[in-house]
Design an enzyme around this catalytic site. Structure first.
Site, PDB file in Angstrom:
ATOM      1  N   THR D  13       0.888  -1.059  -0.219  1.00 45.00           N
ATOM      2  CA  THR D  13       0.081   0.176  -0.147  1.00 45.00           C
ATOM      3  C   THR D  13       1.025   1.633  -0.196  1.00 45.00           C
ATOM      4  O   THR D  13       0.430   1.725  -0.216  1.00 45.00           O
ATOM      5  CB  THR D  13      -0.479   0.168   1.327  1.00 45.00           C
ATOM      6  OG1 THR D  13       0.209  -0.219   2.788  1.00 45.00           O
ATOM      7  CG2 THR D  13      -2.131  -0.814   0.893  1.00 45.00           C
ATOM      8  N   GLY D  14       2.312   1.178  -0.020  1.00 48.10           N
ATOM      9  CA  GLY D  14       2.595   2.245  -0.014  1.00 48.10           C
ATOM     10  C   GLY D  14       3.743   3.239  -0.934  1.00 48.10           C
ATOM     11  O   GLY D  14       3.243   1.775  -2.568  1.00 48.10           O
ATOM     12  N   LEU D  15       3.662   3.630  -1.312  1.00 48.33           N
ATOM     13  CA  LEU D  15       3.922   4.378  -2.449  1.00 48.33           C
ATOM     14  C   LEU D  15       5.219   4.076  -3.714  1.00 48.33           C
ATOM     15  O   LEU D  15       5.085   4.060  -4.987  1.00 48.33           O
ATOM     16  CB  LEU D  15       4.912   6.174  -2.181  1.00 48.33           C
ATOM     17  CG  LEU D  15       3.885   6.897  -1.535  1.00 48.33           C
ATOM     18  CD1 LEU D  15       5.075   7.923  -1.359  1.00 48.33           C
ATOM     19  CD2 LEU D  15       3.458   7.651  -3.399  1.00 48.33           C
ATOM     20  N   VAL D  16       6.067   2.918  -2.683  1.00 51.64           N
ATOM     21  CA  VAL D  16       6.860   1.876  -3.836  1.00 51.64           C
ATOM     22  C   VAL D  16       5.706   0.604  -4.235  1.00 51.64           C
ATOM     23  O   VAL D  16       5.848   0.428  -5.724  1.00 51.64           O
ATOM     24  CB  VAL D  16       8.161   1.984  -3.863  1.00 51.64           C
ATOM     25  CG1 VAL D  16       9.275   0.699  -4.098  1.00 51.64           C
ATOM     26  CG2 VAL D  16       9.264   2.882  -3.081  1.00 51.64           C
ATOM     27  N   CYS D 150      17.196   6.212  -3.867  1.00 57.90           N
ATOM     28  CA  CYS D 150      16.753   6.403  -5.026  1.00 57.90           C
ATOM     29  C   CYS D 150      16.994   7.815  -5.823  1.00 57.90           C
ATOM     30  O   CYS D 150      17.748   7.884  -7.175  1.00 57.90           O
ATOM     31  CB  CYS D 150      14.824   6.794  -5.145  1.00 57.90           C
ATOM     32  SG  CYS D 150      14.770   8.051  -4.251  1.00 57.90           S
ATOM     33  N   HIS D 242      12.816  12.655  -8.860  1.00 62.45           N
ATOM     34  CA  HIS D 242      14.329  13.523  -8.524  1.00 62.45           C
ATOM     35  C   HIS D 242      14.859  14.301  -9.742  1.00 62.45           C
ATOM     36  O   HIS D 242      15.381  12.928 -10.694  1.00 62.45           O
ATOM     37  CB  HIS D 242      14.813  12.192  -7.895  1.00 62.45           C
ATOM     38  CG  HIS D 242      14.382  12.231  -6.070  1.00 62.45           C
ATOM     39  ND1 HIS D 242      13.150  12.324  -5.910  1.00 62.45           N
ATOM     40  CD2 HIS D 242      14.633  10.603  -5.389  1.00 62.45           C
ATOM     41  CE1 HIS D 242      12.701  11.959  -4.908  1.00 62.45           C
ATOM     42  NE2 HIS D 242      14.210  10.695  -4.269  1.00 62.45           N
ATOM     43  N   ASN D 329      11.150   8.435  -8.799  1.00 62.07           N
ATOM     44  CA  ASN D 329      12.218   7.908  -7.759  1.00 62.07           C
ATOM     45  C   ASN D 329      11.739   6.310  -7.808  1.00 62.07           C
ATOM     46  O   ASN D 329      11.938   5.045  -6.737  1.00 62.07           O
ATOM     47  CB  ASN D 329      12.418   8.694  -6.238  1.00 62.07           C
ATOM     48  CG  ASN D 329      10.501   9.831  -6.620  1.00 62.07           C
ATOM     49  OD1 ASN D 329      10.503  10.495  -7.358  1.00 62.07           O
ATOM     50  ND2 ASN D 329       9.995   9.320  -5.385  1.00 62.07           N
TER      51      ASN D 329
END
Ligand SMILES: NC(=O)c1ccc[n+]([C@@H]2O[C@H](COP(=O)([O-])OP(=O)(O)OC[C@H]3O[C@@H](n4cnc5c(N)ncnc54)[C@H](OP(=O)(O)O)[C@@H]3O)[C@@H](O)[C@H]2O)c1
Ligand SMILES: NC(=O)c1ccc[n+]([C@@H]2O[C@H](COP(=O)([O-])OP(=O)(O)OC[C@H]3O[C@@H](n4cnc5c(N)ncnc54)[C@H](OP(=O)(O)O)[C@@H]3O)[C@@H](O)[C@H]2O)c1
Ligand SMILES: NC(=O)c1ccc[n+]([C@@H]2O[C@H](COP(=O)([O-])OP(=O)(O)OC[C@H]3O[C@@H](n4cnc5c(N)ncnc54)[C@H](OP(=O)(O)O)[C@@H]3O)[C@@H](O)[C@H]2O)c1
Ligand SMILES: NC(=O)c1ccc[n+]([C@@H]2O[C@H](COP(=O)([O-])OP(=O)(O)OC[C@H]3O[C@@H](n4cnc5c(N)ncnc54)[C@H](OP(=O)(O)O)[C@@H]3O)[C@@H](O)[C@H]2O)c1
Lengths: 354, 354, 354, 354
Positions: D13-16, D150, D242, D329
């Protein structure tokens, strides 16, 4: 000449705390003498505080040490300002009141205790009489007085003169609030960049509940039946300043000019008593159709940030008008409102040198 | 099988222009064959366009040359999409219509010509009959059809099913719109960082005027007296996606559940005809009390950005409800709405291979 | 006692113009007496100015009328501050100089005229002698003096003490600049939300060229061969304050402590002469590894915004260090630098009551 | 035909995590079969995930249930992707490796274990041989492989071809990173609006350490002495992507054209092996002097976000150049890099159907 009152600021490193520090640093008779905190106890205030406001940290205060939030350490304190977070505030404030301190709280925890005033000094000053009942019932030497939710003040201040003088039917509020209203760390940045963040039912309802109560506590020139309020609240990527669009409906035909006059001439006890932190006009009206704007109007008034700027006053139909307000949430909506309350209490004899 | 229609996109390098390019790049029967521009004529589209949308510039289109906005150069073009700026659009669109082109315009210049449709295909499809009158009166072989202001669509789409089925009294709208709605360069950055920018009376009134007309052109199941609309419009620092809070008042007690049903079941001719760009549901309802959000909901539906997301459906009092909508301004509110209009016109025989 | 000098501010409604107004409104001997503009001539300053800075518009100045940019109307003006846009500035400034006015310009147009000083008062004060040559050669009674590009000052101020005292080899600069640096309307919002905007070769080169010249004009304690500078410049969504990361390489091993001392003890003629607008320290050092920050450090010093905050001083290898600076672009980098220049010129006899 | 490998995504469920889900949803032979989480166990993925990326949540995956992070529940899983937060990741990943799973980790916890690869598949593919040693020494049936920070990848990818082919002396890096790089909730919004946030010494040093190691592990065509790196890292209010400015110094005169060629022709084993997630070019060069830009270039390449865009290639002096890079990233810098690593491991026989 009035004797200097010594103030403790709880949560002094917070976003409201810093406005207390800033505004009191040149107050005629209230002086910051105790900076309470949590995470930074023992460190110099100037080194640990996030000074997210105008001006520089006052030099003398920068060197003061942050101390524990403990009434027993505050022997020479005459007044306690409490901008503590919800949940933390409740028990702490009770403890201070028990210890005999007048506590001016910006936190929500005691706002709806039956014997606690929820004060906007220009609107419902007579409610400070609740303090007598509070002290009696609770057998406290001190007391707690609260100030409303910042966003509630942004709506209640312009609505008060309207409600007092015209047969209002309802008000439909949409707010676009700033990030500092949520404290620090508050809103995650990923929720707010390129976004509009709704605050949800809970917050909407809180706003409605507080505005309703405050309007009910005004001194009306006319009878008012129940009015119906709706609120939809949001945050966007602004740092300070809450923006509100308000549609007001009436039970009878109204004249926009009369509304304008009632807003323009609005003033209250703080102005009458010439309290040091009272703005000359609690409501500043603007006629430009692209004002008020958060960036340009949040610091309005003198002291800066103490006036609510109201504009876009427009008749939508015979019984509906629209207006817009900008309030500085941490100043008028919190610290400034708290200081003004303290001044009123001093004037009315509720606070004195201990 | 249907023959391929060749499309010219005027203003193809603009924010709406790029959505036409993106959406048409895999359209079943409309193909981009002419990219018109102003500043970049003679250069490859891929080198000059600010591709401020999702996905990559379609490879084949990247190499196409940007060409003049001149009907005489478009011999083999069957349909003209015109997202030109206000002012520039008016005369250019007339010239194209005179030259026999069907012109689908997203610009405001002809929106209130008496014989020009202002179309939301799900809402007022019968108004395309105005085209017959237009051609006759103006003695044109081509014609102009317009789509409404993006922000007007964000309000009109959820209001249409309500207006059609319930005795509405009024609607009080507050919008928080994205930057792309103003085109490029559009809003100066110094107006928008740490600010909420009111768009002013003019824009507010435009929105009211367009929504009023569109609602008037719905097929109602009930009689409607005049309703009263109010709008307060703003921009904030979002890139795409217009957000609107709408309070709707009624002449009789209403049930939020019936409103919900009417929104949920709303669909129109595009859905009936199964038009390629028609979303299955023009309105997607959400029940989460912190949705819709601009960032997360603007690309809703399939094709992405063609559904308006509606939520926060709440009863304020017996005769008032609140709802919130998010619309993708350059997709449903402009290019996507234009393509859907073209598909409807094709279906109804107003556009064919020239 | 010194007599009051009357100042005209050209471009007084611009972002630099407002800082001149703000800073001069309590200057000991320079008084704003003429507000020149372009678009708002004849209107009260307070009604037309975008006051995008701290504090309120000074009351007396708010009522002054904006007037034409015409030397013939400025009979009683002693000094002219010219923050006019590139291109517009050049001829106007010459005209004023011809008419006998001392012109302090923040614009780029005359910065590289061989006989025009490009002044940072702490760094190259002796270059004001160019004025004598300028007046002679051009046969002018007045003259033009310029201040450097704001971003060049953010680099040159910390580099100057290093260059003067150590055998520098080069400096590799990366800037992250604020929106106000581009004036108003300046940067389109769609270029900056969710983005980092490179300013391109032209701007990079301008920065290198100006920093090179300024360093060359320092009074060195050591011989310096040519040094090599590189710059990469950007804007992000900050309102005021330019941020720069600078890697400095040396021809010999250096000690970070000696560098720190040279920065910390840096001061110049303005400090020696105790000029009213001179900050006590032109460079304020911070040791916190997450400072300086644009938001929190741009208003550093007294007068606010006149000190450059330098931090992150770190040895990368024996011959390379890294430092970071924050400068208030419209204050130290423009209006404040201009006023400081004026004060130096007064002190040196270049400006007097006409 | 290759058999389908079943993948578990920890921290799904995280951004990655969401990029793993998105990218694997149409992978030729890796299929998401287990979504592990922490806070939302038992709930449908589609209801709880913050889908802060492009496209919609894949329908089939939206209905999958979020499950515990427990190797014992993953009997039929062939490969584990672990984008868990620092601290949480370490012990969990060891447990999974002990249980026999190949663990591809994006977290920092094991990056500097002597027997754990820190892999950028195009740069140091031979380091996967460390896995043999790791399994032997630790007596594990599974193993851990890590991908770099990243921001380190955004610098290392353009530096690798330069380091391999030219006598580098040092590199001075300044990054301007996006908010998603810090996970959710991550950076408080009050730190980032109208600000540039330095990440501090710790983060700077981490970047230097990782880039150093990766460069050391390249296959060089020339001998390299030690090089010296410096890094200054920041966040600004960008969502993804980034940005880095890199000044590179050399021990001998260099030609910018040769550098350009080495960047342009850079490719590695993933390209040779034609891995499904390998971009045709790991480095995409741009010649426009205002590109790359975070907003417009972060999704470059195919699959989108897998190419690093490099530009502003400029000779500063005979032995110094400047370049700029943009990396996505959470894609190339995390999930995409992890999937590419998995594909390489499959190809080399380190992962197979269990
Ligand atoms: N922000 C506004 O606009 C606004 C307006 C009206 C009312 N209020 C109310 O004012 C209160 C403060 O808001 P804020 O925005 O200033 O919050 P904030 O920035 O989060 O600051 C909270 C302050 O309280 C301290 N604190 C937290 N927990 C504590 C504990 N258990 N004991 C003692 N001190 C503690 C913190 O110290 P550390 O820094 O050491 O953690 C900090 O000084 C809240 O109740 C809020 O609802 C805020
Ligand atoms: N943006 C929205 O959300 C939205 C929604 C609904 C309706 N609309 C309407 O759609 C229209 C376009 O909006 P936009 O946002 O796409 O604007 P935009 O980004 O400013 O693009 C305008 C386009 O028109 C071209 N153009 C400008 N003047 C021209 C002229 N005199 N002749 C020929 N071409 C010209 C421009 O070419 P150059 O790039 O070469 O200048 C550019 O391609 C406007 O009328 C707007 O009101 C916009
Ligand atoms: N902003 C900075 O940080 C900064 C720093 C250093 C140097 N500078 C330099 O300072 C100058 C001003 O910058 P700014 O940011 O203040 O720009 P700005 O906000 O765009 O203001 C420009 C001002 O000049 C006036 N003006 C424009 N054209 C004119 C003309 N032809 N004749 C007379 N007045 C005219 C404008 O009047 P209207 O408002 O009526 O158009 C406005 O008052 C530029 O040369 C800039 O390079 C700026
Ligand atoms: N973001 C980037 O650009 C990036 C790039 C390279 C490497 N990384 C690395 O990748 C990792 C993940 O970063 P992120 O940005 O995706 O972080 P994130 O958005 O904060 O997500 C963290 C995920 O891990 C889960 N989680 C947290 N603690 C857990 C625990 N104790 N046990 C099981 N699951 C747990 C969370 O579940 P809940 O949502 O239920 O809490 C969430 O799914 C970090 O190590 C980071 O350093 C990130």
């Amino acid at each position: 000449m009035r004797r200097i009152l010594k103030a403790a600021i709880l949560g002094s490193t917070g976003l409201v705390g810093i406005e207390y520090v800033r505004m009191l640093s040149n107050h005629p008779y209230i002086k910051v003498s105790y900076l309470a905190g949590r995470g930074s106890i023992g460190k110099p205030y100037g080194e640990v505080v996030r000074w997210q406001t105008i001006g520089q940290i006052p030099k003398d205060i920068a060197n003061m040490e942050v101390k524990p939030t403990d009434p027993k350490l505050m022997d020479d304190v005459d007044i306690v300002f409490s901008p503590l977070p919800q949940g933390a505030a409740g028990p702490v404030e009770e403890e201070f009141a028990k210890h005999g301190f007048p506590v001016i709280s910006n936190s929500p925890d005691h706002r709806f205790d039956a014997d606690v005033p929820l004060l906007i000094p220009e609107i419902n000053p007579h409610t400070i009489a609740l303090i007598d009942e509070q002290k009696r019932k609770r057998d406290w030497k001190g007391f707690i007085l609260t100030t409303p939710l910042c966003a509630a003040q942004g709506a209640a201040i312009p609505l008060a003169p309207i409600y007092m003088n015209f047969k209002m039917d309802g008000a439909f509020i949409t707010t676009v609030q700033s990030l500092s209203g949520a404290g620090y760390p508050g809103i995650p940045s990923l929720d707010i960049v390129d976004n509009v963040l709704p605050l949800g039912d809970n917050y909407d309802n809180k706003l409605v509940k507080e505005v309703s109560r405050i309007l009910n506590e005004t001194k009306r020139t006319i009878d008012q039946d129940n009015i119906s309020l709706g609120a939809t609240t949001h945050r966007v990527a602004t740092i300070h300043g809450h923006y509100a669009v308000i549609y007001v409906t009436f039970k009878e035909d109204i004249s926009i000019e009369k509304i304008r006059e009632s807003l323009d001439s609005f003033s209250g006890e703080p102005q009458k008593l010439n309290l040091p932190t009272a703005p000359e006009k609690p409501i500043l009206l603007t006629n430009q159709d692209t004002r008020p704007q958060v960036y340009f109007d949040r610091w309005a008034g003198e002291p800066p940030g103490m006036s609510v700027v109201v504009g876009r006053l427009t008749q939508i139909n015979r019984r509906t008008i629209r207006l817009v307000s900008v309030i500085h949430n941490t100043v008028r909506g919190a610290a400034g409102g708290g200081i003004l309350a303290a001044e009123l209490l001093v004037e009315k004899g509720y606070i004195s040198k201990r």
